[in-house]
Scaffold this active site. Structure first.
Site, PDB file in Angstrom:
ATOM      1  N   LYS A  27      14.087  16.341 -34.910  1.00 43.49           N
ATOM      2  CA  LYS A  27      15.538  16.496 -35.014  1.00 43.49           C
ATOM      3  C   LYS A  27      15.991  17.437 -33.905  1.00 43.49           C
ATOM      4  O   LYS A  27      15.568  18.594 -33.840  1.00 43.49           O
ATOM      5  CB  LYS A  27      15.929  17.058 -36.376  1.00 43.49           C
ATOM      6  CG  LYS A  27      17.439  17.204 -36.539  1.00 43.49           C
ATOM      7  CD  LYS A  27      17.795  17.728 -37.911  1.00 43.49           C
ATOM      8  CE  LYS A  27      17.623  16.667 -38.975  1.00 43.49           C
ATOM      9  NZ  LYS A  27      18.142  17.137 -40.290  1.00 43.49           N
ATOM     10  N   PRO A 188      28.893   0.588  -1.003  1.00 40.93           N
ATOM     11  CA  PRO A 188      27.620   0.436  -1.704  1.00 40.93           C
ATOM     12  C   PRO A 188      26.708   1.644  -1.501  1.00 40.93           C
ATOM     13  O   PRO A 188      26.860   2.404  -0.533  1.00 40.93           O
ATOM     14  CB  PRO A 188      27.018  -0.797  -1.020  1.00 40.93           C
ATOM     15  CG  PRO A 188      27.529  -0.705   0.392  1.00 40.93           C
ATOM     16  CD  PRO A 188      28.928  -0.140   0.271  1.00 40.93           C
ATOM     17  N   LEU A 227      24.745   7.592   1.237  1.00 45.11           N
ATOM     18  CA  LEU A 227      23.349   7.948   1.493  1.00 45.11           C
ATOM     19  C   LEU A 227      22.898   9.108   0.615  1.00 45.11           C
ATOM     20  O   LEU A 227      21.916   9.780   0.927  1.00 45.11           O
ATOM     21  CB  LEU A 227      23.160   8.310   2.968  1.00 45.11           C
ATOM     22  CG  LEU A 227      23.588   7.245   3.991  1.00 45.11           C
ATOM     23  CD1 LEU A 227      23.426   7.773   5.410  1.00 45.11           C
ATOM     24  CD2 LEU A 227      22.788   5.962   3.792  1.00 45.11           C
ATOM     25  N   GLY A 228      23.618   9.354  -0.470  1.00 50.92           N
ATOM     26  CA  GLY A 228      23.239  10.430  -1.385  1.00 50.92           C
ATOM     27  C   GLY A 228      23.408  11.796  -0.723  1.00 50.92           C
ATOM     28  O   GLY A 228      24.426  12.072  -0.076  1.00 50.92           O
ATOM     29  N   ASP A 259      32.207   8.372  -7.581  1.00 52.35           N
ATOM     30  CA  ASP A 259      33.616   8.149  -7.926  1.00 52.35           C
ATOM     31  C   ASP A 259      34.518   9.169  -7.233  1.00 52.35           C
ATOM     32  O   ASP A 259      35.631   8.846  -6.802  1.00 52.35           O
ATOM     33  CB  ASP A 259      33.809   8.223  -9.447  1.00 52.35           C
ATOM     34  CG  ASP A 259      33.077   7.108 -10.170  1.00 52.35           C
ATOM     35  OD1 ASP A 259      32.971   6.007  -9.605  1.00 52.35           O
ATOM     36  OD2 ASP A 259      32.607   7.339 -11.304  1.00 52.35           O
ATOM     37  N   VAL A 283      33.189  12.283   1.722  1.00 47.60           N
ATOM     38  CA  VAL A 283      31.907  12.990   1.614  1.00 47.60           C
ATOM     39  C   VAL A 283      32.129  14.390   1.046  1.00 47.60           C
ATOM     40  O   VAL A 283      31.344  14.871   0.210  1.00 47.60           O
ATOM     41  CB  VAL A 283      31.201  13.053   2.979  1.00 47.60           C
ATOM     42  CG1 VAL A 283      30.015  14.034   2.954  1.00 47.60           C
ATOM     43  CG2 VAL A 283      30.715  11.668   3.397  1.00 47.60           C
TER      44      VAL A 283
END
Length: 319
Positions: A27, A188, A227-228, A259, A283
């Site tokens: 739990k 993307p 590109l993170g 986002d 960015v």
């Protein structure tokens, strides 16, 4: 009508909490939960609001969770148009483990949506008079069960016919079909970028060639590949290819970075900034989001500081 609208067919009521440790068959005692409105386009609208801009969030909403979602958006002062659905809006859960700092994110698929329900987004936009059309439409996020994967393609066809600019941030067949029609801007990540040309992955050596291939095939006018932590690659026929590197910051959570980046870019587009500045501001917003804990989005103060740094250090942040 707002100059920017966002469309979210699979919104979520995001619940987050903290626990000392997450382990099986025990739990797990959690702190009081924190609720936020979520889903791709909704988060873009929230980011725009945090950055000082305005938009209108269109989304499907149903049941008590849908009502809570609407109330949360009202509290944040965000304009919206909720299209009612029979089935309840999904709820997602994020648990942050205090002992390790790890995040556990549980995403639900979303409710079954009828054709009559999802088509309302298309109909309402189609019925908008030319003089009240938005300048930019951001279609973002996954599609729930019951919505065909050509939904974003239908938006792209309308955009090309009626003259507003469509920004798409999604994945899978929905992304491929929208790109097949041609949109204004695609954002993307690397996996989605590879999928646009039928590959599983793309090496750094072939990134630029593939980006120009995507442009030459008419899949978009502007391509911004996230590109993170390394920032973004931007490609357009007019400007060619350039990179914007993210500055090193103390990261707390990457949730909401994509986002926030889209929100920053579309705000910059509306202001008439140059493509270089648009991507840098995006960015900056995405990087600012990583500085906040949990699912919190970018903060304007952080975004502006990072943006100014990126402008002042072009020689360090361009390749």
């Amino acid at each position: 009508m707002h100059d920017i609208i966002t469309i979210t067919l699979n919104p979520a009521l995001d619940k987050s909490t903290y626990a000392n440790r997450v382990q099986p068959e025990k739990k797990i005692r959690c702190r009081s939960p924190f609720f936020e409105p979520g889903g791709g386009g909704i988060n873009v609208s929230r980011a725009i609001k945090k950055l000082g801009g305005e938009s209108c969030a269109w989304f499907l909403a149903g049941g008590p969770s849908g009502e809570v979602l609407c109330n949360l958006l009202k509290e944040e002062g965000i304009s919206f148009k909720a299209i009612k659905t029979k089935n309840w809006t999904r709820e997602n859960l994020m648990v942050m483990e205090e002992d390790s700092g790890n995040q556990y994110r549980f995403g639900m698929p979303g409710p079954e949506v009828s054709e009559e329900e999802w088509k309302q987004c298309i109909i309402k936009l189609e019925e908008t008079p030319d003089e009240k059309l938005p300048k930019y439409v951001v279609a973002s996020g996954s599609l729930p069960p019951g919505v065909p994967d050509d939904f974003y393609l239908q938006l792209a066809q309308m955009a090309n016919r009626r003259g507003f600019k469509l920004i798409v941030d999604t994945s899978g067949d929905a992304l491929l079909k929208a790109a097949g029609e041609g949109v204004y801007l695609l954002k993307p990540n690397l996996l989605e970028f590879a999928a646009l040309v039928g590959k599983e992955e793309v090496s750094a050596l072939e990134q630029e060639q593939i980006a120009m291939q995507i442009l030459s095939e008419g899949k978009c006018e502007v391509l911004v590949v996230s590109l993170g932590p390394r920032g973004a690659m931007v490609a357009s026929k007019e400007k060619g290819i350039s990179y914007v590197l993210s500055p090193a910051v103390k990261q707390k959570s990457a949730v909401g970075a994509g986002d926030s980046m889209v929100g920053g870019m579309v705000m910059s587009l509306l202001k008439g900034m140059s493509l270089d500045e648009i991507v840098r501001y995006g960015v900056a917003a995405g990087t600012a989001a990583t500085m906040t804990p949990g699912s919190e989005l970018c903060k304007k103060e952080d975004t502006e500081k990072i943006f100014q740094w990126l402008l002042e250090h072009r020689e360090l942040t361009n390749i």
